[in-house]
Scaffold this active site. Structure first.
Site, PDB file in Angstrom:
ATOM      1  N   ARG A  91      -8.098  -3.630  18.825  1.00 49.76           N
ATOM      2  CA  ARG A  91      -9.425  -3.890  18.236  1.00 49.76           C
ATOM      3  C   ARG A  91     -10.418  -3.523  19.330  1.00 49.76           C
ATOM      4  NH1 ARG A  91     -11.927  -6.989  14.093  1.00 49.76           N
ATOM      5  NH2 ARG A  91     -13.836  -8.017  14.757  1.00 49.76           N
ATOM      6  N   HIS A 118     -12.006   1.123  10.088  1.00 47.66           N
ATOM      7  CA  HIS A 118     -11.409  -0.216  10.023  1.00 47.66           C
ATOM      8  C   HIS A 118     -10.339  -0.222   8.919  1.00 47.66           C
ATOM      9  CE1 HIS A 118     -10.768  -4.295  10.718  1.00 47.66           C
ATOM     10  NE2 HIS A 118     -11.936  -4.815  10.425  1.00 47.66           N
ATOM     11  N   GLN A 121      -8.499  -3.522   7.514  1.00 48.67           N
ATOM     12  CA  GLN A 121      -9.322  -4.290   6.581  1.00 48.67           C
ATOM     13  C   GLN A 121      -9.245  -3.709   5.178  1.00 48.67           C
ATOM     14  OE1 GLN A 121     -11.423  -7.188   6.999  1.00 48.67           O
ATOM     15  NE2 GLN A 121     -11.247  -6.990   4.785  1.00 48.67           N
ATOM     16  N   ASP A 209     -21.252  -5.475   4.314  1.00 51.43           N
ATOM     17  CA  ASP A 209     -20.834  -5.833   5.664  1.00 51.43           C
ATOM     18  C   ASP A 209     -22.088  -6.171   6.465  1.00 51.43           C
ATOM     19  OD1 ASP A 209     -19.217  -6.205   7.913  1.00 51.43           O
ATOM     20  OD2 ASP A 209     -19.250  -4.098   8.473  1.00 51.43           O
ATOM     21  N   CYS A 249     -16.095  -8.333   4.197  1.00 52.13           N
ATOM     22  CA  CYS A 249     -14.972  -8.421   5.137  1.00 52.13           C
ATOM     23  C   CYS A 249     -15.085  -9.606   6.089  1.00 52.13           C
ATOM     24  CB  CYS A 249     -14.837  -7.125   5.928  1.00 52.13           C
ATOM     25  SG  CYS A 249     -16.268  -6.756   6.964  1.00 52.13           S
ATOM     26  N   ARG A 277      -5.661 -10.217   4.327  1.00 52.36           N
ATOM     27  CA  ARG A 277      -5.461  -9.611   5.638  1.00 52.36           C
ATOM     28  C   ARG A 277      -4.043  -9.926   6.137  1.00 52.36           C
ATOM     29  NH1 ARG A 277      -9.768  -8.113   9.005  1.00 52.36           N
ATOM     30  NH2 ARG A 277      -8.099  -7.430  10.391  1.00 52.36           N
TER      31      ARG A 277
END
Length: 296
Positions: A91, A118, A121, A209, A249, A277
């Protein structure tokens, strides 16, 4: 991923969510390094718990401990990790960091988030969408509203793989990456790019987001002004399709891109999405690392 590989991972994720893998430990004896330049709640917890539930082990490594590219070259970190663990999840701030890890480590490297993409996700997102609409999503309208960031870029890639009709609604100057848009052109897939909020109307899936991602704090005031009016509210959710759903998310910056009344709305699937997730990443780990068990 190819469309076939995506289908395989999502089918496994659905099976895991139904509890059909309870007690199965296909990754027993395997380890995953979790490399964090950015802070995390969902990514750290779900990859860690996922490895545990599959019988493996995860070790979380902060950038204070590693110092990617500062304390130690990224290539050297990769060459060390490949001697000790069976996979790496990163990450990170820069997509290039992931490419360097992958170029120098002969083990799977998973993008847990970068400035460009991403994808982990999006696996959870599309598992959630399929729970609502079934596995054939061709022609479903997925409308992303807000910053044309890594999430927007990954939505475009998922549209290429699944046949969803992807619309990105963003202010001028905050469009998705030009190279990602070109990926859609090369694949012959139509992506609608607009600044008109009316594009939200009738959406099967409305997605947003944060306006200000980690590392963009210096731009906060400019971004808040640019995105004024792009907030997802309960009133906006009433304009999407009657069967439509709302996804985010997380974390949510309430008062900016959305409000609690939206994430808690009957059309919200935000917390199902967060649960997924775990299931989607377990499926990914199994398909990336499961075959390694026989060679370990």
């Amino acid at each position: 991923m190819t469309a076939t590989e995506l289908r395989t991972v999502l089918d496994t994720a659905h099976s895991m969510r139904r509890g059909e893998w309870r007690g199965v430990k296909p990754l027993a004896g395997l380890s995953l390094a979790l490399v964090f330049e950015k802070a995390s709640l969902r990514t750290r917890t779900t990859f860690d718990v996922g490895m545990y539930q599959l019988g493996g082990h995860a070790i979380a490594l902060s950038n204070t401990e590693i110092g990617l590219g500062t304390r130690e070259r990224v290539s050297d970190v990769a060459r060390n990790l490949e001697r000790w663990v069976d996979g790496v999840m990163g990450r990170v701030y820069l997509q290039q960091t992931l490419h360097e890890l992958a170029d120098h480590a002969a083990i799977p490297v998973i993008n847990g988030l970068s400035d460009m993409l991403h994808p982990a996700q999006l696996l959870a997102d599309y598992q959630t969408i399929e729970q609502e609409f079934g596995p054939d999503l061709r022609g479903r309208r997925v409308v992303y509203i807000g910053d044309g960031n890594n999430l927007a870029n990954s939505h475009i890639h998922m549209g290429i793989l699944t046949g969803t009709d992807v619309t990105i609604v963003t202010p001028v100057g905050y469009e998705p990456n030009a190279g990602v848009l070109m990926d859609a052109v090369k694949a012959g897939v139509q992506v609608t790019l607009t600044h008109d909020l009316a594009a939200v109307e009738g959406a099967d899936v409305l997605y947003t987001d944060v306006w200000i991602s980690m590392g963009q704090e210096a731009e906060a005031d400019i971004r808040r002004r640019a995105f004024r009016g792009y907030q997802v509210t309960p009133a906006m959710l009433e304009t999407i399709a009657p069967h439509g759903i709302f996804l985010h998310c997380l974390p949510a910056h309430y008062g900016e891109e959305t409000v609690p009344g939206a994430t808690e709305h009957p059309k919200s699937r935000v917390f199902d999405q967060a649960e997924n997730r775990l299931h989607a990443q377990k499926a990914l780990l199994y398909h990336l690392m499961g075959e390694m068990r026989a060679r370990w």
